[in-house]
Design a protein around this motif. Sequence first.
Motif, PDB file in Angstrom:
ATOM      1  N   TRP A   1       0.830  -1.208   0.000  1.00  0.00           N
ATOM      2  CA  TRP A   1       0.000   0.000   0.000  1.00  0.00           C
ATOM      3  C   TRP A   1       0.863   1.256   0.000  1.00  0.00           C
ATOM      4  N   LEU A   2       1.906   1.273   0.808  1.00  0.00           N
ATOM      5  CA  LEU A   2       2.765   2.455   0.876  1.00  0.00           C
ATOM      6  C   LEU A   2       3.442   2.722  -0.471  1.00  0.00           C
ATOM      7  N   CYS A   3       3.849   1.675  -1.169  1.00  0.00           N
ATOM      8  CA  CYS A   3       4.449   1.838  -2.503  1.00  0.00           C
ATOM      9  C   CYS A   3       3.425   2.384  -3.496  1.00  0.00           C
ATOM     10  N   ALA A   4       2.200   1.872  -3.446  1.00  0.00           N
ATOM     11  CA  ALA A   4       1.139   2.352  -4.342  1.00  0.00           C
ATOM     12  C   ALA A   4       0.826   3.819  -4.059  1.00  0.00           C
ATOM     13  N   GLU A   5       0.772   4.182  -2.800  1.00  0.00           N
ATOM     14  CA  GLU A   5       0.471   5.559  -2.420  1.00  0.00           C
ATOM     15  C   GLU A   5       1.614   6.498  -2.832  1.00  0.00           C
ATOM     16  N   TYR A   6       2.846   6.047  -2.660  1.00  0.00           N
ATOM     17  CA  TYR A   6       4.002   6.849  -3.067  1.00  0.00           C
ATOM     18  C   TYR A   6       3.980   7.091  -4.574  1.00  0.00           C
ATOM     19  N   LEU A   7       3.748   6.042  -5.341  1.00  0.00           N
ATOM     20  CA  LEU A   7       3.708   6.160  -6.788  1.00  0.00           C
ATOM     21  C   LEU A   7       2.595   7.117  -7.227  1.00  0.00           C
TER      22      LEU A   7
ATOM     23  N   ARG B   1      -6.301  14.882  -2.711  1.00  0.00           N
ATOM     24  CA  ARG B   1      -6.440  13.680  -1.869  1.00  0.00           C
ATOM     25  C   ARG B   1      -7.362  12.659  -2.525  1.00  0.00           C
ATOM     26  N   ALA B   2      -8.409  13.127  -3.191  1.00  0.00           N
ATOM     27  CA  ALA B   2      -9.306  12.196  -3.892  1.00  0.00           C
ATOM     28  C   ALA B   2      -8.563  11.506  -5.035  1.00  0.00           C
ATOM     29  N   GLY B   3      -7.784  12.270  -5.798  1.00  0.00           N
ATOM     30  CA  GLY B   3      -7.003  11.688  -6.881  1.00  0.00           C
ATOM     31  C   GLY B   3      -5.943  10.725  -6.364  1.00  0.00           C
ATOM     32  N   LEU B   4      -5.312  11.089  -5.254  1.00  0.00           N
ATOM     33  CA  LEU B   4      -4.287  10.236  -4.655  1.00  0.00           C
ATOM     34  C   LEU B   4      -4.879   8.904  -4.223  1.00  0.00           C
ATOM     35  N   ARG B   5      -6.009   8.958  -3.545  1.00  0.00           N
ATOM     36  CA  ARG B   5      -6.641   7.710  -3.088  1.00  0.00           C
ATOM     37  C   ARG B   5      -7.117   6.864  -4.257  1.00  0.00           C
ATOM     38  N   ALA B   6      -7.715   7.498  -5.253  1.00  0.00           N
ATOM     39  CA  ALA B   6      -8.210   6.747  -6.418  1.00  0.00           C
ATOM     40  C   ALA B   6      -7.061   6.078  -7.166  1.00  0.00           C
ATOM     41  N   LEU B   7      -5.982   6.811  -7.369  1.00  0.00           N
ATOM     42  CA  LEU B   7      -4.855   6.231  -8.100  1.00  0.00           C
ATOM     43  C   LEU B   7      -4.141   5.175  -7.257  1.00  0.00           C
ATOM     44  N   ALA B   8      -3.955   5.424  -5.970  1.00  0.00           N
ATOM     45  CA  ALA B   8      -3.307   4.435  -5.100  1.00  0.00           C
ATOM     46  C   ALA B   8      -4.128   3.146  -5.049  1.00  0.00           C
ATOM     47  N   LEU B   9      -5.438   3.264  -4.963  1.00  0.00           N
ATOM     48  CA  LEU B   9      -6.296   2.069  -4.979  1.00  0.00           C
ATOM     49  C   LEU B   9      -6.155   1.314  -6.290  1.00  0.00           C
ATOM     50  N   THR B  10      -6.148   2.046  -7.384  1.00  0.00           N
ATOM     51  CA  THR B  10      -6.013   1.403  -8.699  1.00  0.00           C
ATOM     52  C   THR B  10      -4.685   0.673  -8.804  1.00  0.00           C
ATOM     53  N   VAL B  11      -3.609   1.335  -8.415  1.00  0.00           N
ATOM     54  CA  VAL B  11      -2.279   0.725  -8.478  1.00  0.00           C
ATOM     55  C   VAL B  11      -2.220  -0.506  -7.576  1.00  0.00           C
ATOM     56  N   HIS B  12      -2.715  -0.359  -6.364  1.00  0.00           N
ATOM     57  CA  HIS B  12      -2.651  -1.454  -5.388  1.00  0.00           C
ATOM     58  C   HIS B  12      -3.502  -2.659  -5.805  1.00  0.00           C
TER      59      HIS B  12
ATOM     60  N   LEU C   1      -4.632  -4.325   3.167  1.00  0.00           N
ATOM     61  CA  LEU C   1      -6.065  -4.373   2.896  1.00  0.00           C
ATOM     62  C   LEU C   1      -6.811  -3.362   3.757  1.00  0.00           C
ATOM     63  N   ALA C   2      -6.427  -3.237   5.012  1.00  0.00           N
ATOM     64  CA  ALA C   2      -7.089  -2.275   5.907  1.00  0.00           C
ATOM     65  C   ALA C   2      -6.934  -0.849   5.380  1.00  0.00           C
ATOM     66  N   LEU C   3      -5.747  -0.493   4.911  1.00  0.00           N
ATOM     67  CA  LEU C   3      -5.537   0.856   4.371  1.00  0.00           C
ATOM     68  C   LEU C   3      -6.285   1.055   3.058  1.00  0.00           C
ATOM     69  N   ALA C   4      -6.310   0.037   2.217  1.00  0.00           N
ATOM     70  CA  ALA C   4      -7.051   0.129   0.957  1.00  0.00           C
ATOM     71  C   ALA C   4      -8.546   0.290   1.225  1.00  0.00           C
ATOM     72  N   GLU C   5      -9.072  -0.470   2.181  1.00  0.00           N
ATOM     73  CA  GLU C   5     -10.501  -0.355   2.509  1.00  0.00           C
ATOM     74  C   GLU C   5     -10.823   1.010   3.092  1.00  0.00           C
ATOM     75  N   THR C   6      -9.933   1.547   3.904  1.00  0.00           N
ATOM     76  CA  THR C   6     -10.139   2.890   4.462  1.00  0.00           C
ATOM     77  C   THR C   6     -10.147   3.932   3.341  1.00  0.00           C
ATOM     78  N   ALA C   7      -9.213   3.812   2.404  1.00  0.00           N
ATOM     79  CA  ALA C   7      -9.176   4.747   1.273  1.00  0.00           C
ATOM     80  C   ALA C   7     -10.469   4.664   0.469  1.00  0.00           C
ATOM     81  N   TRP C   8     -10.951   3.451   0.215  1.00  0.00           N
ATOM     82  CA  TRP C   8     -12.192   3.287  -0.553  1.00  0.00           C
ATOM     83  C   TRP C   8     -13.379   3.867   0.204  1.00  0.00           C
ATOM     84  N   ARG C   9     -13.454   3.620   1.505  1.00  0.00           N
ATOM     85  CA  ARG C   9     -14.547   4.169   2.312  1.00  0.00           C
ATOM     86  C   ARG C   9     -14.549   5.695   2.249  1.00  0.00           C
ATOM     87  N   ARG C  10     -13.374   6.295   2.349  1.00  0.00           N
ATOM     88  CA  ARG C  10     -13.286   7.764   2.295  1.00  0.00           C
ATOM     89  C   ARG C  10     -13.686   8.295   0.919  1.00  0.00           C
TER      90      ARG C  10
END
Length: 162
Positions: free
Chosen positions: A22-28, A47-58, A105-114
């Motif tokens: 998750w941290l690598c996906a978020e960094y990218l 922040r919305a773009g960051l979460r959407a792209l990090a989720l997609t990458v992850h 998974l917990a961080l990805a689910e939190t990002a999706w919920r937000r």
Amino acid sequence: MLPESTNGTGGTSGGLAVPMAWLCAEYLADEVLRAAALVAPGSLEYRAGLRALALTVHLAEDPDRPPAGRIDEWLRHTAYDRPWPPWVEERLAGRRAAGGGGPDLALAETAWRRLRDTWILAADLDGREDADPGCPVDEGEQIWLPAWKLGLPLAHLSLHLR
């Protein structure tokens, strides 16, 4: 999915699990959005773009695919005509069912919920039916959108500008 690391315990139990995938996906995602410079870092849109792209990458993670192929896949998943929310839900459910989620998974689910539960007042990106074809979005006409609906196009455009 890459194995999770621990805080120097060599993978033995009792160590603090570090969500490296998750941290690598978020960094990218952060690097791509900063390079595109479409919105100010720290803004709601960013922040919305960051979460959407990090989720997609992850969630599209495939370490066997070459980097160029991964970017093409991320572009396909973030494209306007793709059903992105069901894809995210399906991938998260698959990770939960496989039992290999952990802190990633917990961080990805939190990002999706937000992304799903945060609403942003923004221009109607779907445009009006009677709009001029040369200008389909009236920026003066604002509606409430879930954050993912604003973050996903930002992520897609940022990938194109990389």
